[in-house]
Enzyme design. Structure first.
Site, PDB file in Angstrom:
ATOM      1  N   HIS A  35      -7.173  -2.319  10.699  1.00 25.42           N
ATOM      2  CA  HIS A  35      -6.973  -2.345   9.239  1.00 25.42           C
ATOM      3  C   HIS A  35      -5.827  -3.279   8.867  1.00 25.42           C
ATOM      4  O   HIS A  35      -4.912  -3.501   9.655  1.00 25.42           O
ATOM      5  CB  HIS A  35      -6.775  -0.933   8.651  1.00 25.42           C
ATOM      6  CG  HIS A  35      -5.470  -0.267   8.950  1.00 25.42           C
ATOM      7  ND1 HIS A  35      -5.320   1.112   8.970  1.00 25.42           N
ATOM      8  CD2 HIS A  35      -4.224  -0.734   9.222  1.00 25.42           C
ATOM      9  CE1 HIS A  35      -4.068   1.422   9.226  1.00 25.42           C
ATOM     10  NE2 HIS A  35      -3.386   0.327   9.391  1.00 25.42           N
TER      11      HIS A  35
ATOM     12  N   ASN B 200      -6.714   0.174  14.571  1.00 24.91           N
ATOM     13  CA  ASN B 200      -8.166   0.103  14.301  1.00 24.91           C
ATOM     14  C   ASN B 200      -8.538  -1.192  13.575  1.00 24.91           C
ATOM     15  O   ASN B 200      -9.670  -1.353  13.147  1.00 24.91           O
ATOM     16  CB  ASN B 200      -8.606   1.323  13.467  1.00 24.91           C
ATOM     17  CG  ASN B 200      -7.965   1.342  12.088  1.00 24.91           C
ATOM     18  OD1 ASN B 200      -7.085   0.523  11.788  1.00 24.91           O
ATOM     19  ND2 ASN B 200      -8.377   2.264  11.248  1.00 24.91           N
TER      20      ASN B 200
ATOM     21  N   ASP C 274       0.848  -1.201   0.000  1.00 25.31           N
ATOM     22  CA  ASP C 274       0.000   0.000   0.000  1.00 25.31           C
ATOM     23  C   ASP C 274       0.882   1.249   0.000  1.00 25.31           C
ATOM     24  O   ASP C 274       2.108   1.152   0.117  1.00 25.31           O
ATOM     25  CB  ASP C 274      -0.965   0.001   1.199  1.00 25.31           C
ATOM     26  CG  ASP C 274      -0.274  -0.190   2.539  1.00 25.31           C
ATOM     27  OD1 ASP C 274       0.966  -0.280   2.579  1.00 25.31           O
ATOM     28  OD2 ASP C 274      -0.976  -0.252   3.560  1.00 25.31           O
TER      29      ASP C 274
ATOM     30  N   GLU D 252      -9.672  -0.249   5.456  1.00 30.38           N
ATOM     31  CA  GLU D 252     -10.074   0.375   6.723  1.00 30.38           C
ATOM     32  C   GLU D 252     -11.418  -0.195   7.194  1.00 30.38           C
ATOM     33  O   GLU D 252     -12.241  -0.610   6.365  1.00 30.38           O
ATOM     34  CB  GLU D 252     -10.246   1.886   6.512  1.00 30.38           C
ATOM     35  CG  GLU D 252      -8.978   2.631   6.093  1.00 30.38           C
ATOM     36  CD  GLU D 252      -8.088   3.004   7.271  1.00 30.38           C
ATOM     37  OE1 GLU D 252      -8.034   2.270   8.273  1.00 30.38           O
ATOM     38  OE2 GLU D 252      -7.409   4.051   7.168  1.00 30.38           O
TER      39      GLU D 252
HETATM   40  C1  F6R Z   1       1.709  -0.533   6.081  1.00 31.50           C
HETATM   41  C2  F6R Z   1       0.374  -1.103   6.296  1.00 31.50           C
HETATM   42  C3  F6R Z   1      -0.350  -0.841   7.568  1.00 31.50           C
HETATM   43  C4  F6R Z   1       0.484  -1.213   8.793  1.00 31.50           C
HETATM   44  C5  F6R Z   1      -0.301  -0.988  10.081  1.00 31.50           C
HETATM   45  C6  F6R Z   1       0.554  -1.235  11.308  1.00 31.50           C
HETATM   46  O1  F6R Z   1       2.200  -0.856   4.812  1.00 31.50           O
HETATM   47  O2  F6R Z   1      -0.135  -1.745   5.450  1.00 31.50           O
HETATM   48  O3  F6R Z   1      -1.543  -1.579   7.545  1.00 31.50           O
HETATM   49  O4  F6R Z   1       0.871  -2.559   8.696  1.00 31.50           O
HETATM   50  O5  F6R Z   1      -0.793   0.326  10.144  1.00 31.50           O
HETATM   51  O6  F6R Z   1       1.601  -0.325  11.349  1.00 31.50           O
HETATM   52  P1  F6R Z   1       2.770  -0.470  12.405  1.00 31.50           P
HETATM   53  O7  F6R Z   1       3.511  -1.698  12.080  1.00 31.50           O
HETATM   54  O8  F6R Z   1       3.624   0.747  12.211  1.00 31.50           O
HETATM   55  O9  F6R Z   1       2.124  -0.516  13.755  1.00 31.50           O
END
Ligand code: F6R
Length: 238
Positions: free
Chosen positions: A137, A135, A67, A142
């Site tokens: 995701h 959250n 993403d 989302e």
């Molecule tokens: C990033 C992504 C997000 C993260 C998620 C957790 O490429 O796809 O879904 O994996 O927000 O982020 P961290 O690891 O920073 O807590």
């Protein structure tokens, strides 16, 4: 989903690295879908150490970016591109031919999603590395009334905009570009990494096995081959 609770972030990262390396030994030109963020960083560092010892192992590795933050320049410090260049593409010398990536600032974001989708449609993701948002995701799928199957332009939640990759930047992303739920669930193997106290609440919800679009990661329970590595700080032992 195979749940493995690890003693530390280091142990979690080592186990994930071992799985990727073992798969690479069997299948050198595998396609790795790479999440960014704090969680997988140590795993990528350990993969870079493996590369130093055995560069040939990585000579056929393909990478797809999971993403991207949209509406900010590619070279912005907070983009997934900057992260992947630093931790994956440069250290593992992944050539541009072996890398599929969303542009962060396309003229037409929907067309950019169609472009990535068409590249992905001819391929299979062998291993998808995922983190989970506070959250629930996965990628930028989302929590919502319904989820999207394929690559799409995502409306970012307030919580996602507070993510450390972009929260302190003046220039905020305007939208997300992301693989959809079908793209992720079509992966042969998914490695979901979860660490840290701040993930305790969402981990508890995930482990309840209730599948809901309000917790997109819960759909991973429907996949036959998910390894979920969690460090013990993220597990509610109460
Ligand atoms: C990033 C992504 C997000 C993260 C998620 C957790 O490429 O796809 O879904 O994996 O927000 O982020 P961290 O690891 O920073 O807590």
């Amino acid at each position: 989903m195979m749940i493995d609770i690890c003693d530390s972030y280091e142990e979690m990262s080592r186990k994930a690295t071992d799985i990727v390396v073992e798969n690479l030994r069997q299948h050198r030109d595998l396609m790795l879908c790479a999440a960014t963020g704090g969680t997988p960083t140590r795993m990528y560092e350990l993969l870079a150490d493996e590369y130093t010892d055995s560069p040939d192992l990585f000579s056929g590795l393909n990478v797809i970016k999971l993403d991207e933050w949209g509406g900010i320049p590619m070279n912005h410090a907070g983009t997934c591109e900057s992260y992947l260049q630093q931790y994956v593409i440069y250290p593992l010398t992944v050539s541009s031919k072996r890398y599929i990536s969303f542009q962060s600032d396309p003229e037409n974001p929907k067309e950019e999603c169609l472009r990535v989708q068409s590249l992905l449609n001819n391929r299979v993701i062998d291993i998808c590395i995922l983190g989970i948002g506070i959250n629930g995701h996965i990628a930028f799928n989302e929590p919502a009334d319904f989820l999207h199957t394929g690559c799409h332009v995502a409306e970012l939640s307030e919580k996602s905009l507070q993510h450390p990759m972009v929260s302190s930047e003046e220039e905020k992303p305007k939208y997300g570009l992301t693989l959809g739920m079908r793209d992720i669930l079509n992966s042969k193997l998914i490695i979901l990494l979860i660490n840290g106290i701040k993930k305790k609440e969402i981990t508890k919800a995930l482990l309840s096995e209730e599948i809901t679009t309000r917790l997109p990661a819960s759909f991973l329970w429907l996949h036959p081959n998910v390894i979920c590595l969690i460090d013990k700080d993220a597990v509610d032992t109460a």
